[in-house]
Enzyme design. Structure first.
Site, PDB file in Angstrom:
ATOM      1  N   GLU A  19      -5.832  -6.088   3.663  1.00  0.00           N
ATOM      2  CA  GLU A  19      -5.655  -7.237   2.741  1.00  0.00           C
ATOM      3  C   GLU A  19      -6.798  -7.320   1.718  1.00  0.00           C
ATOM      4  O   GLU A  19      -7.233  -8.396   1.317  1.00  0.00           O
ATOM      5  CB  GLU A  19      -5.444  -8.532   3.525  1.00  0.00           C
ATOM      6  CG  GLU A  19      -4.178  -8.421   4.384  1.00  0.00           C
ATOM      7  CD  GLU A  19      -3.487  -9.703   4.720  1.00  0.00           C
ATOM      8  OE1 GLU A  19      -3.713 -10.702   4.037  1.00  0.00           O
ATOM      9  OE2 GLU A  19      -2.683  -9.682   5.659  1.00  0.00           O
TER      10      GLU A  19
ATOM     11  N   GLY B  62      -3.091 -14.733   2.357  1.00  0.00           N
ATOM     12  CA  GLY B  62      -3.189 -13.821   3.503  1.00  0.00           C
ATOM     13  C   GLY B  62      -4.639 -13.588   3.897  1.00  0.00           C
ATOM     14  O   GLY B  62      -4.972 -13.488   5.089  1.00  0.00           O
TER      15      GLY B  62
ATOM     16  N   SER C  95       0.820  -1.226   0.000  1.00  0.00           N
ATOM     17  CA  SER C  95       0.000   0.000   0.000  1.00  0.00           C
ATOM     18  C   SER C  95       0.848   1.268   0.000  1.00  0.00           C
ATOM     19  O   SER C  95       1.904   1.332   0.634  1.00  0.00           O
ATOM     20  CB  SER C  95      -0.910   0.024   1.228  1.00  0.00           C
ATOM     21  OG  SER C  95      -1.721  -1.113   1.245  1.00  0.00           O
TER      22      SER C  95
HETATM   23  N1  CAA Z   1      -3.050 -14.574  -8.597  1.00  0.00           N
HETATM   24  C1  CAA Z   1      -2.177 -14.339  -9.597  1.00  0.00           C
HETATM   25  N2  CAA Z   1      -2.241 -13.256 -10.412  1.00  0.00           N
HETATM   26  C2  CAA Z   1      -3.239 -12.386 -10.189  1.00  0.00           C
HETATM   27  C3  CAA Z   1      -4.195 -12.552  -9.175  1.00  0.00           C
HETATM   28  C4  CAA Z   1      -4.065 -13.714  -8.354  1.00  0.00           C
HETATM   29  N3  CAA Z   1      -4.918 -13.967  -7.351  1.00  0.00           N
HETATM   30  N4  CAA Z   1      -5.051 -11.508  -9.212  1.00  0.00           N
HETATM   31  C5  CAA Z   1      -4.660 -10.711 -10.213  1.00  0.00           C
HETATM   32  N5  CAA Z   1      -3.552 -11.242 -10.804  1.00  0.00           N
HETATM   33  C6  CAA Z   1      -2.816 -10.729 -11.932  1.00  0.00           C
HETATM   34  C7  CAA Z   1      -3.669 -10.695 -13.210  1.00  0.00           C
HETATM   35  O1  CAA Z   1      -3.650 -11.933 -13.878  1.00  0.00           O
HETATM   36  C8  CAA Z   1      -2.982  -9.595 -14.009  1.00  0.00           C
HETATM   37  O2  CAA Z   1      -1.835 -10.095 -14.630  1.00  0.00           O
HETATM   38  P1  CAA Z   1      -1.745 -10.294 -16.240  1.00  0.00           P
HETATM   39  O3  CAA Z   1      -2.200  -8.989 -16.847  1.00  0.00           O
HETATM   40  O4  CAA Z   1      -0.327 -10.612 -16.480  1.00  0.00           O
HETATM   41  O5  CAA Z   1      -2.683 -11.428 -16.551  1.00  0.00           O
HETATM   42  C9  CAA Z   1      -2.501  -8.642 -12.909  1.00  0.00           C
HETATM   43  O6  CAA Z   1      -2.452  -9.374 -11.690  1.00  0.00           O
HETATM   44  C10 CAA Z   1      -3.388  -7.445 -12.736  1.00  0.00           C
HETATM   45  O7  CAA Z   1      -4.674  -7.917 -12.446  1.00  0.00           O
HETATM   46  P2  CAA Z   1      -5.958  -7.147 -12.893  1.00  0.00           P
HETATM   47  O8  CAA Z   1      -5.887  -6.819 -14.342  1.00  0.00           O
HETATM   48  O9  CAA Z   1      -7.131  -7.965 -12.411  1.00  0.00           O
HETATM   49  O10 CAA Z   1      -5.791  -5.793 -12.070  1.00  0.00           O
HETATM   50  P3  CAA Z   1      -6.876  -4.802 -11.530  1.00  0.00           P
HETATM   51  O11 CAA Z   1      -6.170  -3.537 -11.280  1.00  0.00           O
HETATM   52  O12 CAA Z   1      -8.110  -4.798 -12.364  1.00  0.00           O
HETATM   53  O13 CAA Z   1      -7.361  -5.459 -10.125  1.00  0.00           O
HETATM   54  C11 CAA Z   1      -7.121  -6.132  -7.871  1.00  0.00           C
HETATM   55  C12 CAA Z   1      -6.527  -6.092  -9.257  1.00  0.00           C
HETATM   56  C13 CAA Z   1      -7.678  -7.525  -7.629  1.00  0.00           C
HETATM   57  C14 CAA Z   1      -8.195  -5.121  -7.625  1.00  0.00           C
HETATM   58  C15 CAA Z   1      -5.895  -5.858  -6.989  1.00  0.00           C
HETATM   59  O14 CAA Z   1      -5.376  -4.577  -7.265  1.00  0.00           O
HETATM   60  C16 CAA Z   1      -6.148  -5.987  -5.511  1.00  0.00           C
HETATM   61  O15 CAA Z   1      -6.209  -7.097  -4.984  1.00  0.00           O
HETATM   62  N6  CAA Z   1      -6.254  -4.828  -4.801  1.00  0.00           N
HETATM   63  C17 CAA Z   1      -6.308  -4.852  -3.356  1.00  0.00           C
HETATM   64  C18 CAA Z   1      -4.940  -4.735  -2.789  1.00  0.00           C
HETATM   65  C19 CAA Z   1      -4.835  -5.262  -1.406  1.00  0.00           C
HETATM   66  O16 CAA Z   1      -5.394  -6.306  -1.066  1.00  0.00           O
HETATM   67  N7  CAA Z   1      -4.066  -4.582  -0.570  1.00  0.00           N
HETATM   68  C20 CAA Z   1      -3.826  -5.035   0.752  1.00  0.00           C
HETATM   69  C21 CAA Z   1      -2.566  -4.423   1.251  1.00  0.00           C
HETATM   70  S1  CAA Z   1      -1.570  -5.521   2.166  1.00  0.00           S
HETATM   71  C22 CAA Z   1      -2.169  -5.497   3.760  1.00  0.00           C
HETATM   72  O17 CAA Z   1      -3.197  -4.971   4.043  1.00  0.00           O
HETATM   73  C23 CAA Z   1      -1.321  -6.254   4.712  1.00  0.00           C
HETATM   74  C24 CAA Z   1      -1.425  -5.836   6.111  1.00  0.00           C
HETATM   75  O18 CAA Z   1      -0.675  -5.010   6.565  1.00  0.00           O
HETATM   76  C25 CAA Z   1      -2.384  -6.513   7.025  1.00  0.00           C
END
Ligand code: CAA
Length: 375
Positions: free
Chosen positions: A353, A232, A116
């Site tokens: 997450e 996670g 983030s």
């Molecule tokens: N496994 C493998 N690859 C994945 C995947 C997965 N589960 N999900 C997405 N991808 C890949 C896609 O295949 C794509 O790759 P390619 O173009 O090469 O095929 C790439 O990632 C981008 O994916 P999208 O095109 O789907 O991207 P998007 O921008 O439309 O959406 C999203 C992605 C799912 C919204 C993502 O940005 C997301 O999960 N956002 C939330 C982030 C998050 O969870 N942050 C938490 C911070 S960590 C935290 O909180 C820890 C803590 O301290 C407690």
């Protein structure tokens, strides 16, 4: 046995002082050290790297019990287990595992996961932190926000953009050590809940990170983050489940002891039905969490299942803790009875997450993919 050991640890080591730690935003350093000694910080890691060699199901049982008492301790545990240790074990090379994982899994040190940024929370592909290729090393510059274990960690897995033109395929994950020149731990956040965990911003100014500290191939960083977060989310779902079931345990006990209108309040249908609804939803959440953990243990795809578990368990945690406060009445509104803390702690499970909205995106995309595969 694992559940009993975690419950016993939570009762004897975490319960004393949990209200004060929440009040004073005090990191549970002593308890975290003991968690390491008992094997709670690297539960799923191979014993060859000092881990416990357990499955995900065991991990969620332990997470639930610890979260019932102290969700600050359980987020420290969750990040170290499922984001840092699992990520390094699954995608790191042998040198990285020997150098870092062995110490992280034993709890000698703990780690942080840094995705983030001030302008990249849900929209995680928009990384502004840069890692410019300088031959033998990457030059790391940028800021990370809301990092769990921000100050207490020794090792940081940092996502950064190397090739802007390649978009998310230009992102790398680098292992950054706390004492690298140019790395500064920024301000500690003053939070609504999980106040015992230390959440910080981090600043990187011309930090030289050796090339051998990159995880996976060039440009694998975003996939690394997504795959790691998918597991996670099972940990955070288990945390939410624990907060909810902890609230139910406290509310049931209180409802049996507290008398009003000549009988215990549990004998009043208004309260009994609340307990029934809480218990039913918590059981449904538990089954979703266990299914996600089981799929992961079976080597099957668990992206949709972990998103469903986190979405549902976190919503149940919020609902159940609000009801637990209500059942406690005036006592629920004061710190001594624990439920107001559980209510404040529950909120973050709908945010970190991946927010509930992000989980719905992940679930909807999976459902539509399944539909088009059938068509
Ligand atoms: N496994 C493998 N690859 C994945 C995947 C997965 N589960 N999900 C997405 N991808 C890949 C896609 O295949 C794509 O790759 P390619 O173009 O090469 O095929 C790439 O990632 C981008 O994916 P999208 O095109 O789907 O991207 P998007 O921008 O439309 O959406 C999203 C992605 C799912 C919204 C993502 O940005 C997301 O999960 N956002 C939330 C982030 C998050 O969870 N942050 C938490 C911070 S960590 C935290 O909180 C820890 C803590 O301290 C407690």
């Amino acid at each position: 046995m694992i559940r009993d050991a975690a419950r016993d640890f939570a009762q004897t080591e975490l319960l004393p002082g949990v209200i004060e730690r929440d009040n004073d935003q005090k990191f549970p350093a002593g308890a975290v050290k003991k968690m390491g000694e008992l094997g709670f910080l690297g539960m799923m890691t191979d014993p060859a790297y000092n881990g416990g060699g357990m499955d995900t199901l065991s991990y969620v049982l332990a997470m639930e019990e610890i979260s019932k008492i102290d969700a600050s301790a359980s987020v420290i545990m969750s990040v170290n287990n499922s984001l840092v240790c699992w990520g390094l074990e699954t995608y790191g090379n042998e040198e990285q595992k020997q150098k870092y994982l062995t110490r992280l899994a034993s709890g000698e040190i703990i780690g942080a996961f840094c995705l983030s940024e001030p302008e990249a929370g849900s929209d995680a592909t928009s990384q502004r932190t840069t890692a410019i290729d300088q031959g033998d090393y990457y030059l790391l510059n940028g800021t990370k926000n809301w990092i769990t274990n921000g100050n207490s960690a020794s090792i940081y897995l940092v996502m950064a953009q190397t090739h802007v033109s390649k978009g998310h395929r230009g992102i790398n994950c680098l292992i950054v050590e706390k004492d690298m020149d140019g790395f500064i731990v920024g301000k500690k956040e003053d939070k609504l809940g999980i106040r015992g965990s230390d959440t910080h911003s981090l600043m990187f100014t011309d930090v030289k990170v050796p090339k051998e500290n990159r995880i996976g191939e060039e440009g694998f960083g975003f996939k690394f983050a997504m795959k790691t977060l998918s597991g996670g989310r099972i940990g955070i779902a288990a945390q939410a489940l624990g907060i909810a079931s902890g609230a139910l345990e406290l509310a049931s006990k209180y409802a049996t002891e507290r008398k009003a209108f000549g009988k215990s309040i549990s004998q009043h249908q208004a309260i009994a039905f609340k307990l029934a609804d809480m218990a039913t939803k918590i059981e449904a959440a538990r089954l979703l969490v266990m299914k996600a953990a089981w799929l992961k243990d079976q080597g099957q795809n668990y992206d949709k299942a972990s998103a469903m578990a986190k979405l549902y368990a976190s919503e149940v945690a919020m609902e159940a803790t609000v009801e637990a406060v209500q059942i406690h009445g005036g006592y629920g509104f004061v710190k001594e009875y624990h439920v107001e803390r559980l209510m404040r702690d529950a909120k973050i499970t709908q945010i970190y997450e991946g927010t509930s909205e992000i989980q719905r995106i992940v679930i909807a995309r999976a459902v539509l993919d399944e539909a088009s595969a059938i068509a």
